[in-house]
Enzyme design. Structure first.
Site, short mmCIF file in Angstrom:
data_model
loop_
_atom_site.label_atom_id
_atom_site.label_comp_id
_atom_site.label_asym_id
_atom_site.label_seq_id
_atom_site.Cartn_x
_atom_site.Cartn_y
_atom_site.Cartn_z
N THR A 183 -6.35 9.88 -9.16
CA THR A 183 -5.00 9.42 -8.84
C THR A 183 -4.96 8.18 -7.94
O THR A 183 -3.96 7.47 -7.95
CB THR A 183 -4.18 10.52 -8.14
OG1 THR A 183 -4.89 10.98 -6.99
CG2 THR A 183 -3.91 11.67 -9.09
N LYS A 262 1.64 5.18 -6.28
CA LYS A 262 1.27 6.36 -5.49
C LYS A 262 1.87 6.20 -4.11
O LYS A 262 1.58 5.23 -3.41
CB LYS A 262 -0.25 6.51 -5.39
CG LYS A 262 -0.69 7.83 -4.78
CD LYS A 262 -2.20 8.06 -4.83
CE LYS A 262 -2.53 9.48 -4.36
NZ LYS A 262 -3.95 9.78 -4.33
#
Lengths: 453, 631
Positions: A183, A262
């Protein structure tokens, strides 16, 4: 071969273990301070205390025993290799779409070896079905390992390779592609693929997990199922990023690849659409489109592959007291593009002006996005902004810095001509610019709304 | 009938869990506090059984997962952060908590490990947001003495407490858990299985409890301590009983469990005599909804009205056995019913051994017996609920009935307040532990070990003689105090307030015991509150005669202060000026007697004044005021 050399043990502990002919996984007996401990020899992390031996006792607990000259180690049993029996491959339902799941690293699906505590990734199709059996109700899945890297080690050349692999599979006729990715830099890769894969006939969905998949509470399986569902059936044909919509395991949001970032170090809903909204969501196995502004799935469309990214673009964040010599340094090193991460509406202090002018004069493309992340740059409001515009700095509107940087890399991978590059930079390629900014609610709600509804 | 526990071969091992009185939770900086209000935050999760290398999956957990069971977590911002929500990795191990467990370990002669490794113990019933409980062994291989007998202490561990279940909804498919308790540090002390009678189990638990209390760093009160009992009989099974909250209940729980196992062994023998074999019990479920179209039974009526199903299964030759009592208010039928509730999410079952009843008529019973082809010797079990739940429930009933043929099934049970136990879940498989990689191993250095050793609480015998000497207590009071959970509080009060030590000692032992007998919930009053009461007495704001009243009031009014109690009870002490005017008024009212008796009127006047001001004035002050005026 002995696993002891890579077991993390050092010094006296390593010597003692070697002398007793013990290997990782063997059953050993350690006698220390008049007490004996029996269990399986467990490896250590490389960075830990190398002289404490870890034993997994019958109760399942690990304990550490310091090895000193008066500690006795004996081997009392040979370790047994765990044999994992993969469950039989479920029957493929020919009515379901074909989806290929590509892996770039990380462990979207994994199993725990409770014997040693090791976590092993499950990447073959049958492994994947074993760990996430519901997949067989969603699609006919094929898997492909593209590379095995932590996401922070993925660079421009990997984006190229990945784009080419995706293109190949799409040309073979799959109904959708899912890319499992760490991620940390997943949003950069999503942006990169958005520029590299144009005129997509089917969706390309990037997916990851914030809790590792060896945990019962992992978000990996839910995210993966949502991603595969979208890749196989969603009506859009764009690069999207699939992750939890909020902290509940209820809905998976699909963010546009160029608009997602993110935003939290650890939450499941870390990915947020910036200056925009998710394009779709998957909830209870239903896909809901959240906008009508999207590229439609159409198998007859011909994919355009533009996979090159320049390594000569860089990001410089402005901060109070930034030394302009850093700009000169990059220019001297041969940078072809510099993305300035300016303050507020798009500003960089006047003590940087000379360096910026020098860069532009040397043919470097200098563009600017705001470090505010949310909102749009507007360099006409203050003198400083107007000055920067006059030097030839390109304002990048409502693109946030990470996507802007990836686009600069891509643009410079397409052309060596600065003028051509600037033109391309300002062209909306993959929804990276949005002309209207709508009010957005507080992105991390802690309250009742975190329950999926 | 008295059971000869040695003869039946009873073996008991204990696991004592007690919450530590730490400032923060074990892996984050949240205060270890519970909340009663509506939750500020809720979120919905599913826990997925992770597959081990050997492909083993906890059967109960996997079943719940397949059924789509979801967990609704409740939180408030005061008692939980992202760590409890499993939205942030754990912070480093709380070293204060490690030291408390080290202290208790050394007091139990256990050997601390050189390095502590936090493990993840897979628990996916929802009680942990992560799907595992974090736990670590701090010390091994100790012992304590009880009389002449040595009880081995296998391990002392430190672990995080779990979330607490607050309910279920959606036909049992959504379970609510509150995460305020999650992460509170717990010490776990495990003994060897060397306890041979119910009373001995209680004594051992008491002894361990006292050691933990003597560390001065554990919480007290209901819900802060939980005893798990491993009870086994050679012809029965090893049964793990979870969550006995009251020490006094342990012997009863063990007694009942022995009774239950002996009862089940009897049932097995009876079934063998009747020639029943496990394979005779088949899952042939018959839809008998039609039978109850006109029923007067409320439970079934409700189900039929909701278009749900009533289904039945025959248990051949089980007739009469289901009503056999195993524990008070607990029959063989209850064993079946508990399984049905767990696996089938139903409210309960009906069976022919208790019919006709609950508004079910003899005709209906006859009709359903006919429907499943059951005779007088057979038992029939039937359930009303959704089709899915009914089938799961009856399947579980048949499985339990099959186990009855072979004896006592090994399982995990939960203790009720009356000492009986109920089915909780099947025994978990082999220890499913793997390392908590988010927390680095913690070295127990020689320095830490020595530091703890130097600060060990004084041993019980030493404490007794010191209490006598230092505070001038008599031996009986001192002994009661040394055994009491309040002995540390006593010393605080004796040192920090002007109250006589014997007053505090008597209150903390005899008076509290008496109050408890009278039904006062003494555990509801915190140590800080007790101390405040004595501070008020010491400073003359409260009469010592009013201590019990204030205490009782506080137990009924949680969260209130001593000042609130004084106000509510009208116990405010008279000031000297107020007292003086009362004394003057009473002297005036008795002018004749005072004139006549002079100084000798003191006794009469003292009685009259005290009658009016008792509990709100110091008698010595009244005496002084009177004497001044009678000169």
């Amino acid at each position: 071969m002995s696993q002891l050399e890579n077991s993390g043990y050092k010094g006296s502990a390593l010597e003692a273990l070697k002398k007793a002919d013990c290997d990782v996984g063997d059953i050993i007996r350690v006698t220390s301070k008049g007490k004996t401990y029996e269990g399986i020899l467990i490896p250590r992390s490389e960075l830990g205390e190398g002289t404490v031996v870890i034993v997994k006792m019958k109760s399942g607990y690990n304990i550490g025993i310091r090895i000193t000259p008066d500690v006795k180690i004996e081997k009392i049993g040979k370790g047994t290799k765990p044999a994992f029996a993969s469950p039989p491959l479920p029957k493929q339902n020919p009515a379901l779409p074909h989806v290929v799941i590509m892996s770039t690293g990380g462990t979207i699906a994994s199993r725990v070896d409770y014997r040693t505590g090791a976590v092993r990734s499950a990447l073959s199709a049958s492994d994947l079905y074993g760990v996430v059996p519901e997949l067989s109700d969603v699609a006919q899945v094929d898997t492909e390992i593209v590379f095995s890297l932590y996401s922070e080690n993925i660079t421009q050349k990997h984006w190229k390779e990945l784009a080419e692999t995706v293109a190949k599979r799409i040309q073979e006729g799959v109904d959708g592609v899912v890319i499992a990715h760490g991620t940390d830099t997943m949003a950069y890769t999503s942006a990169a693929l958005s520029f590299a894969l144009q005129n997509l006939p089917v969706p390309v969905v990037v997916v990851g997990a914030q809790r590792s998949s060896d945990r019962p509470s992992s978000d990996a399986a839910t995210n993966l199922i949502g991603a595969v569902k979208a890749a196989g059936e969603a009506p859009f044909a764009e690069v999207a990023l699939a992750m939890h919509e909020n902290v509940s395991d209820t809905a998976i949001a699909l963010h546009r690849g160029t608009k997602v970032r993110k935003c939290h170090t650890s939450r499941r809903d870390t990915f947020k659409s910036i200056n925009g909204f998710p394009i779709a969501k998957v909830k209870d196995q239903q896909i809901t489109m959240l906008t009508n502004q999207y590229q439609h799935r159409d198998a007859t469309k011909k994919l355009v592959l533009k996979p090159n990214f320049s390594e000569k673009a860089t990001l410089i964040k402005f901060y109070p007291g930034l030394d302009p010599a850093i700009i000169d340094y990059y220019v001297d090193k041969g940078a072809k593009g510099i993305l300035l991460e300016g303050s507020g509406l798009g500003h960089v202090s006047k003590y940087c002006f000379d360096s910026i002018k020098n860069a532009v004069a040397k043919g470097v493309v200098v563009a600017l996005a705001s470090q505010c992340i949310w909102g749009r740059v507007n360099m006409n409001v203050y003198d400083t902004g107007r000055d920067l515009l006059s030097f030839g700095v390109i304002p990048l509107d409502d693109m946030f810095p990470e996507t802007a940087l990836v686009k600069l890399m891509w643009v410079l991978g397409q052309t060596n001509d600065a003028k051509e590059a600037i033109k391309l930079l300002k062209t909306n390629i993959a929804g990276e610019f949005s002309p209207r900014t709508l009010p957005q609610e507080n992105i991390f709600e802690g309250g009742e709304k975190t329950v999926g509804n | 009938m008295a059971i000869d526990y040695a003869k039946v071969g009873l073996k008991v091992g204990l696991e004592i869990h007690q919450q530590l009185n730490a400032k923060t939770k074990l892996f984050c900086s949240c205060p270890p506090e519970l909340f009663k209000e509506e939750p500020e935050i809720t979120f919905l999760r599913r826990l997925r059984p992770t597959q081990s290398e050997l492909g083993q999956i906890d059967p109960a957990a996997y079943f719940e997962f397949l059924k789509g069971v979801k967990i609704l977590y409740e939180a408030n911002k005061k008692s939980a952060c992202l760590v409890e929500m499993d939205e942030e990795p754990p912070h480093p191990l709380n070293m204060d908590a490690v030291e408390v467990v080290l202290t208790a370990s050394l007091m139990m002669n256990a050997q601390p490990v050189d390095e502590v490794h936090v493990m993840r113990k897979t628990v996916i019933d929802g009680s942990n947001t992560t799907g595992f409980q974090r736990t670590c062994i701090i010390a091994l291989d100790g012992w304590i003495k009880i009389g002449e007998k040595t009880i081995p202490i296998q391990a002392a561990s430190l672990e995080e407490d779990a979330a607490r279940k607050t309910g279920t909804e959606n036909e049992g498919k959504t379970i609510r858990y509150r995460i305020d308790r999650l992460g509170i540090p717990l010490i776990e002390v495990a003994t060897g299985p060397v306890i041979y009678s119910p009373m001995e189990a209680q004594e051992v638990a008491f002894a361990i409890g006292r050691i933990l209390r003597d560390t001065g760093k554990v919480m007290r009160g209901l819900g802060t301590i939980r005893q798990d009992l491993n009870v086994s009989l050679p012809n029965g099974a090893l049964i793990e009983i979870k969550g006995v909250q009251e020490l006094e209940l342990i012997s009863k729980v063990v007694e009942y469990e022995v009774q239950r196992q002996l009862g089940l062994i009897n049932v097995k023998e009876e079934l063998q005599k009747r020639g029943v074999k496990a394979e005779d019990l088949k899952g042939a479920f018959v839809d008998i909804t039609e039978v109850f179209k006109q029923t007067k039974c409320k439970v079934i009526r409700k189900a039929v009205d909701k278009n749900q199903k009533v289904m039945a299964v025959k248990l051949p030759k089980f007739g009469g056995l289901l009503k056999r009592e195993l524990m008070p208010d607990f029959r063989v039928g209850t064993e079946l019913s508990d399984r049905a509730k767990f696996w089938g999410r139903v409210g309960g079952i009906f069976h022919t051994d208790e019919m006709p009843n609950y508004g079910i008529t003899a005709e209906e019973v006859g009709a359903l017996q006919k429907a499943v082809d059951a005779g007088e010797l057979d038992a029939v079990v039937f359930v009303a609920d959704t089709a899915e739940n009914v089938l799961d429930a009856l399947k579980a009933v048949v499985e339990r009935a099959q186990e009855a043929v072979t004896g006592v099934p090994a399982e995990t049970r939960t203790a009720k307040d009356d000492g009986t136990t109920r089915y909780m879940r099947p025994r978990p498989g082999a220890a499913r532990m793997y390392p908590e990689t988010d927390i680095p191993p913690t070295l127990i250095t020689d320095e830490i070990r020595e530091q703890v050793r130097k600060n060990l609480p004084e041993p019980a015998e030493k404490k007794l003689s010191r209490l006598i000497k230092q505070y001038g207590l008599n031996e009986k009071l001192a002994k009661q105090l040394a055994d009491s959970e309040y002995n540390i509080l006593f010393e605080d009060i004796a040192k920090e307030t002007a109250v006589q030590a014997s007053t505090a000692a008597a209150f903390l032992t005899e008076t509290l015991k008496a109050l408890k007998r009278e039904g006062v919930q003494v555990e509801k009053v915190g140590e800080d509150q007790i101390k405040s009461i004595f501070m008020a007495v010491g400073s003359g704001e409260l009469a010592k005669e009013a201590i019990s009243d204030v205490f009782s009031w506080l137990s009924r009014n949680e969260g209130k202060s001593v000042q609130d109690a004084v106000d509510a009870l009208g116990l405010k002490m008279f000031t000297e000026a107020e007292l003086a005017s009362i004394v003057d008024r009473i002297i005036a009212a008795n002018k004749q007697s005072v004139d006549k008796l002079g100084k000798n009127a003191y006794g009469m006047l003292m009685g009259a004044v005290m009658k009016e001001v008792r509990g709100k004035a110091n008698p010595e002050l009244v005496a002084k005021l009177l004497r001044e005026r009678l000169k």
